[in-house]
Design an enzyme around this catalytic site. Sequence first.
Site, short mmCIF file in Angstrom:
data_model
loop_
_atom_site.label_atom_id
_atom_site.label_comp_id
_atom_site.label_asym_id
_atom_site.label_seq_id
_atom_site.Cartn_x
_atom_site.Cartn_y
_atom_site.Cartn_z
N HIS A 1 0.63 -0.76 0.04
CA HIS A 1 -0.21 -0.08 0.29
C HIS A 1 1.31 1.23 0.44
CE1 HIS A 1 -3.50 -2.49 1.68
NE2 HIS A 1 -3.90 -2.37 0.95
N GLU B 1 1.76 3.87 3.14
CA GLU B 1 1.92 3.08 4.34
C GLU B 1 3.33 3.07 4.50
OE1 GLU B 1 -0.50 -0.81 4.60
OE2 GLU B 1 -2.15 0.76 4.17
N HIS C 1 2.49 -3.34 6.55
CA HIS C 1 2.02 -2.32 6.37
C HIS C 1 1.84 -1.15 7.60
CE1 HIS C 1 -0.96 -4.53 3.24
NE2 HIS C 1 0.04 -5.02 3.93
N GLU D 1 1.51 -4.73 10.57
CA GLU D 1 0.87 -3.61 10.69
C GLU D 1 1.42 -2.62 11.89
OE1 GLU D 1 -1.81 -1.70 8.55
OE2 GLU D 1 -2.43 -3.71 8.25
ZN ZN Z 1 -1.85 -2.07 4.11
#
Ligand code: ZN
Length: 848
Positions: A176, A179, A285, A364
């Site tokens: 992404h 990110e 992420h 994350e």
């Molecule tokens: Zn992501």
Amino acid sequence: MKNLFTTILILFSLSVFSQSNTGFNPQQIEAFNKTGELHFRFQLEDRELISKLSSVISIDDVKGNEVFAYANELEFVRFLDFGLPFEIIVGPDMNEDDFRMLHNINIDEITSWDFYPTYQAYLDMMAQFAEDYPDLCQVFSIGQSVNGRELMMAKISDNVSVREAEPQFLYTGTMHGDELVGYVLLLRMIDYLLSNYGTDPKVTNLVNNMEIWINPLANPDGTFYGGNNTVLGSRRYNANSVDLNRNYPDPEDGQHPDGNPWQPETLAFMQLAEDNNFVMSANTHSGAEVINYPWDTWAQRAADDDWWIFVGRQYVDTVHLYSPASYLDGFENGITNGYDWYSIAGGRQDYMNYFHYCREVTMELSNVKKLAASQLEAHWDWNYRSLLNYMEQCTYGVSGVVTDLNTGGPIAAKVFIDGHDIDNSFVLAEGEFGFYQRMLDEGDYDITFSAPGYFPETVQNVTIDNYSTVELNVQLSPGTLLADFLASETEIGLGTSINFFDNSYGSPVGWHWQFEGGEPAEAFVKNPSGVQYSIEGDFDVSLTVHNSAGDSSVLSKQNYIHVTNEILMHNGAIEVCSGLFYDSGGKDGNYQDDEDFTLTIAPGVDGAKMMIDFEEFNVENQSSCNYDWLKIFDGPSTSSPIIGTYCGTDSPGQVNATNPDGKLTFQFHSDYSETRPGWKASVYCGMEQTLNMGSGWNGISSVVCPIDTDLEIMFQGIIDDLIILQGDGGVFWPNENVNTLGNWDPTMAYQIKLQDDVQLNIIGTVTTNNRIDISEGWNNLPVLTTCPIAINDLVNGTNTGILFIIEVAGTEIYWPDMGINSLEQLMPGKSYYLKSEGDGSVIFPDCE
Ligand SMILES: [Zn+2]
């Protein structure tokens, strides 16, 4: 065209926004215009809708009922169809100052990693790694993005130019594009590994024993959406406005779960996974702080769920030693099952795990997506040890090479754990070395190695400890057919039947089953059913299979089926000398309420006494045994002397009859409520057998199994007269301290030489096995009865021709071909020589 479409959409959106009155303003639409994607949130009462919405928009986070999502223009139009009120999210005001961009970077001169490299600087840094560490690092592009930017990869290992038999590991960052944290953390990880190799033992170990692949930036078009010199304009999607983390084949939702063709970025990573055998991986992420483990697509837990939790905990607990308490502390203290958070389809994690037998998590690493450059140092400091630990996990578990027994060549075998693996959680050995690595949570595992054209091999009870490695090299022998089978039950009661199942490897087209002691005695179908056993004992089963090429394979399981006489509590009187005695519920069931049963058990052999050994006992408890109880009497009725009253788990243990008839009487009562499993007891007859032997040679055997089968103890009383005892395969020669016979075996026949006439008393249990296997030619035959047996009765119970029976050290003979039978009967305690026409068995009839 795009502008026109956007204009229409804005108009359309305006009307919807004003209808739902959710605070639209033109500035927010401007933000949407700038990056081509909208970030918004909405309330959702019905969580079931999430998976449906997942295929329309890109859901990014779910907090309670609040859903955070992204959409491109088309996705957003489709979202509006749901009529859900929403609010557009505008990030905090940020400016270029928060995103210090550097170009012309010399890695050796970096003192602080508080910057983002420009696209060109990124390419330069990657190139410099390979230049500075040519023996440890190769750098190359695995493909181009939509707009032709490179998907750069650094491969790090000792002997980096040579593929070795070691696990391959993959980190990829920032698929992404907005990110940002993973981009810099993984670049820095490359530098950390290379610059600490040879000095830091942990790093050195990783680089020596793994092949580490790191791609810091998986979506460069998204990250540099605002141009090659800034990350401020970064966005989630790639240049085609596709969410790359929803664009992979999905275990549940098919090849194109998002409805888009595979993007160039997706195709590059799919090819990478195809060309390699990554054992473990992670994609980074931000927007949340959590280690998200499989599965994302469905609720079913992964086979290695315990291991995932263990690895996730190690990651987060290590972070917490160095980070502020508020970092990575959400969900279950920093970890979550993906589906528990929210379901997604088409994610990279599930794709790698399901289609490439890998172990990938989604990391994350910061709540803020566009993390200010000044925060990068801290995030590195909190995470780098955990990033190293995570890599190190892929050196643990069980590993080795699978090779061909004959050629030593590698085999790309499947490494599978029956009863554990589900949803493609097995791993594959790679083709070049046959190398495999399987991480597992601590425990014992039976691991099966299989490959087409080879016999599968199962290694039992491999003990795995966390943080350590078991080396297990396996050789498979080539072959196409291997007989194997299973039975529905192997411990059965007398008179019951069993089903058999072919479990052969290969493709048999013909089956020949042989059931010793069973009815029918053979079968020619794949899965015979209803094979009945009406004799007590342990019986062999054998299966011969053949395939269409004419190959055949045989498997015999010796003493595979155990048939016992099952006696259930009832009103009556029986005579037995063997079996298992249960309450009325039998082996697996409870007894019933309101039972009143009296059973007298008498020995099935003259002169014997019942011995009953309670192995399990559990009836309703009461301090005076007033509710449910078992009373045992030493004699033929409830008027005989009582041995005891039992309830609860106060087991009677071993109960022996002492009365002259050798009988025991059992009386059971249960009241109107509460039932229990009852009891299980082994039934024997106790007896004394006297062997009368003369000086010189004698043939002996016993139908009584002595309490102690040790020959020294058994023959203690006559040891001075015993010169030698011999049997099949050995001798007992006390004067010379020789014993190659082992212990006394009541199914064997012996020859004994004595100084004098003696008498030997054997005290023990009566052998209930009345069947002796014989083979073609001469056999030593024991006598398995307590009474003399007429030769003719014995011949009737024998399934092969008997040519001679001769007394050991005697002159009497049975010779049917010549019509001679001076032997007439076989005497208990003696043994004989028997000559048989073929293989078969002799069955001793019951005494009348
Ligand atoms: Zn992501």
